[in-house]
Design a protein around this motif. Structure first.
Motif, PDB file in Angstrom:
ATOM      1  N   TYR A 214      43.462  28.995  39.035  1.00  0.00           N
ATOM      2  CA  TYR A 214      42.825  29.742  40.112  1.00  0.00           C
ATOM      3  C   TYR A 214      43.734  30.898  40.495  1.00  0.00           C
ATOM      4  N   LYS A 215      43.155  32.087  40.623  1.00  0.00           N
ATOM      5  CA  LYS A 215      43.948  33.243  41.046  1.00  0.00           C
ATOM      6  C   LYS A 215      43.032  34.265  41.690  1.00  0.00           C
ATOM      7  N   LYS A 216      43.546  34.926  42.715  1.00  0.00           N
ATOM      8  CA  LYS A 216      42.825  36.073  43.266  1.00  0.00           C
ATOM      9  C   LYS A 216      43.797  37.244  43.389  1.00  0.00           C
ATOM     10  N   PHE A 217      43.287  38.431  43.142  1.00  0.00           N
ATOM     11  CA  PHE A 217      44.141  39.621  43.173  1.00  0.00           C
ATOM     12  C   PHE A 217      43.323  40.824  43.636  1.00  0.00           C
ATOM     13  N   SER A 218      43.990  41.743  44.275  1.00  0.00           N
ATOM     14  CA  SER A 218      43.326  42.950  44.780  1.00  0.00           C
ATOM     15  C   SER A 218      43.381  44.050  43.717  1.00  0.00           C
ATOM     16  N   ILE A 219      42.635  45.113  43.975  1.00  0.00           N
ATOM     17  CA  ILE A 219      42.697  46.311  43.141  1.00  0.00           C
ATOM     18  C   ILE A 219      43.239  47.419  44.040  1.00  0.00           C
ATOM     19  N   PRO A 220      44.547  47.611  44.054  1.00  0.00           N
ATOM     20  CA  PRO A 220      45.169  48.545  45.009  1.00  0.00           C
ATOM     21  C   PRO A 220      44.579  49.949  44.963  1.00  0.00           C
ATOM     22  N   ASP A 221      44.169  50.398  43.774  1.00  0.00           N
ATOM     23  CA  ASP A 221      43.606  51.741  43.646  1.00  0.00           C
ATOM     24  C   ASP A 221      42.361  51.898  44.521  1.00  0.00           C
ATOM     25  N   LEU A 222      41.483  50.893  44.496  1.00  0.00           N
ATOM     26  CA  LEU A 222      40.268  50.962  45.302  1.00  0.00           C
ATOM     27  C   LEU A 222      40.588  50.894  46.790  1.00  0.00           C
ATOM     28  N   ASP A 223      41.650  50.162  47.143  1.00  0.00           N
ATOM     29  CA  ASP A 223      42.069  50.115  48.545  1.00  0.00           C
ATOM     30  C   ASP A 223      42.595  51.484  48.988  1.00  0.00           C
ATOM     31  N   ARG A 224      43.417  52.113  48.124  1.00  0.00           N
ATOM     32  CA  ARG A 224      43.968  53.420  48.485  1.00  0.00           C
ATOM     33  C   ARG A 224      42.867  54.476  48.621  1.00  0.00           C
ATOM     34  N   TYR A 225      41.872  54.394  47.734  1.00  0.00           N
ATOM     35  CA  TYR A 225      40.757  55.343  47.796  1.00  0.00           C
ATOM     36  C   TYR A 225      39.659  54.885  48.756  1.00  0.00           C
ATOM     37  N   GLN A 226      39.822  53.687  49.316  1.00  0.00           N
ATOM     38  CA  GLN A 226      38.856  53.113  50.261  1.00  0.00           C
ATOM     39  C   GLN A 226      37.455  53.087  49.655  1.00  0.00           C
ATOM     40  N   LEU A 227      37.384  52.577  48.437  1.00  0.00           N
ATOM     41  CA  LEU A 227      36.108  52.451  47.742  1.00  0.00           C
ATOM     42  C   LEU A 227      35.686  50.981  47.697  1.00  0.00           C
TER      43      LEU A 227
ATOM     44  N   GLN B 211      33.866  40.049  48.323  1.00  0.00           N
ATOM     45  CA  GLN B 211      33.715  41.265  49.119  1.00  0.00           C
ATOM     46  C   GLN B 211      34.471  41.182  50.444  1.00  0.00           C
ATOM     47  N   LYS B 212      34.489  39.995  51.042  1.00  0.00           N
ATOM     48  CA  LYS B 212      35.121  39.840  52.353  1.00  0.00           C
ATOM     49  C   LYS B 212      36.619  40.099  52.275  1.00  0.00           C
ATOM     50  N   GLU B 213      37.257  39.557  51.231  1.00  0.00           N
ATOM     51  CA  GLU B 213      38.702  39.714  51.103  1.00  0.00           C
ATOM     52  C   GLU B 213      39.083  40.890  50.203  1.00  0.00           C
ATOM     53  N   ARG B 214      38.083  41.604  49.669  1.00  0.00           N
ATOM     54  CA  ARG B 214      38.315  42.755  48.794  1.00  0.00           C
ATOM     55  C   ARG B 214      39.261  42.401  47.646  1.00  0.00           C
ATOM     56  N   CYS B 215      38.879  41.379  46.887  1.00  0.00           N
ATOM     57  CA  CYS B 215      39.708  40.957  45.778  1.00  0.00           C
ATOM     58  C   CYS B 215      38.835  40.397  44.661  1.00  0.00           C
ATOM     59  N   VAL B 216      39.463  40.213  43.507  1.00  0.00           N
ATOM     60  CA  VAL B 216      38.822  39.569  42.363  1.00  0.00           C
ATOM     61  C   VAL B 216      39.314  38.133  42.309  1.00  0.00           C
ATOM     62  N   VAL B 217      38.394  37.202  42.084  1.00  0.00           N
ATOM     63  CA  VAL B 217      38.741  35.783  42.056  1.00  0.00           C
ATOM     64  C   VAL B 217      38.487  35.230  40.651  1.00  0.00           C
ATOM     65  N   VAL B 218      39.503  34.565  40.098  1.00  0.00           N
ATOM     66  CA  VAL B 218      39.387  33.910  38.791  1.00  0.00           C
ATOM     67  C   VAL B 218      39.556  32.419  39.005  1.00  0.00           C
ATOM     68  N   ARG B 219      38.616  31.640  38.481  1.00  0.00           N
ATOM     69  CA  ARG B 219      38.738  30.188  38.579  1.00  0.00           C
ATOM     70  C   ARG B 219      38.167  29.550  37.321  1.00  0.00           C
ATOM     71  N   THR B 220      38.536  28.293  37.099  1.00  0.00           N
ATOM     72  CA  THR B 220      38.017  27.547  35.956  1.00  0.00           C
ATOM     73  C   THR B 220      37.245  26.336  36.462  1.00  0.00           C
ATOM     74  N   THR B 221      36.208  25.965  35.725  1.00  0.00           N
ATOM     75  CA  THR B 221      35.403  24.810  36.131  1.00  0.00           C
ATOM     76  C   THR B 221      36.195  23.513  36.016  1.00  0.00           C
ATOM     77  N   ASN B 222      37.232  23.501  35.171  1.00  0.00           N
ATOM     78  CA  ASN B 222      38.061  22.294  35.068  1.00  0.00           C
ATOM     79  C   ASN B 222      39.184  22.272  36.110  1.00  0.00           C
ATOM     80  N   LYS B 223      39.186  23.291  36.986  1.00  0.00           N
ATOM     81  CA  LYS B 223      40.148  23.378  38.099  1.00  0.00           C
ATOM     82  C   LYS B 223      41.602  23.418  37.632  1.00  0.00           C
ATOM     83  N   LYS B 224      41.812  23.950  36.442  1.00  0.00           N
ATOM     84  CA  LYS B 224      43.173  24.071  35.904  1.00  0.00           C
ATOM     85  C   LYS B 224      43.824  25.400  36.272  1.00  0.00           C
TER      86      LYS B 224
END
Length: 203
Positions: free
Chosen positions: A137-150, A122-135
């Protein structure tokens, strides 16, 4: 309201449209010089491609940056000069929406489903993907929600894994569904050229 604000920006943009190869291609030129190109399935109105291009400080046109869709394969030529350069074994990230969801696919992830964690930051307004084996890791925003400020909502997020591909879905808020419906009505007002020779302003 932010949703209305983005729709007004789209309405104010200079738009040209072309019907080609079963796709409705729309090019937007905004007052600040930014360009957006979208491609929709002619029959279903499903968004297939969205990409952006901005001018540099010196006024030169930059390369298209793809938001939705995947880079064209060499020789395809439908999305411009972008080519897939990743190794066949490296994870490949792309977005491909459905009518009801924003959706991302990450190919070449061979780990079982229980290894993955997908959540909203919520703080960075992004989705975070990670694996328990640490192989991975990625985070990405949803530009549509940013444009609509949702806001981002964890309960709208889900994922599945099959054939070495992680599929992440985020259910579109009703505000976005209404806005997309209104945009389609707006686009029907744009005079559409027909082409079979590949000449398209959105290239």
């Amino acid at each position: 309201m932010a949703v209305t604000g983005w729709l007004e920006s789209l309405r104010a943009a200079e738009k040209t449209a072309l019907l080609q190869d079963g796709r409705r291609k729309v090019h937007y030129l905004f007052p600040d010089g930014k360009e957006m190109a979208e491609e929709y399935d002619e029959k279903t109105s499903e968004l297939l491609v969205r990409k952006w291009r901005v001018k540099s400080a010196l006024g030169a046109l930059g390369q298209w940056q793809i938001e939705v869709g995947e880079p064209a394969l060499p020789g395809a030529g439908s999305l411009g000069p972008e080519l897939i350069t990743e190794s066949n074994s490296n994870p490949i990230f792309m977005r491909k929406d459905t009518k009801m969801s924003f959706q991302w696919r990450i190919r070449n992830l061979p780990y079982p489903k229980d290894v993955y964690s997908v959540c909203v930051d919520q703080k960075e307004r992004c989705v975070v993907v990670r694996t328990t084996n640490k192989k991975y890791y990625k985070k990405f925003s949803i530009p549509d929600l940013d444009r609509y400020q949702l806001p981002l909502d964890d309960s709208s997020l889900s994922f599945a894994h099959a054939n070495c591909t992680l599929v992440i879905s985020y259910q579109k808020p009703k505000e976005v569904l209404v806005a997309e419906s209104n945009l389609q009505k707006e686009l029907k007002k744009v005079k559409t050229a027909h082409s079979s020779d590949g000449d398209c302003k959105t290239q």
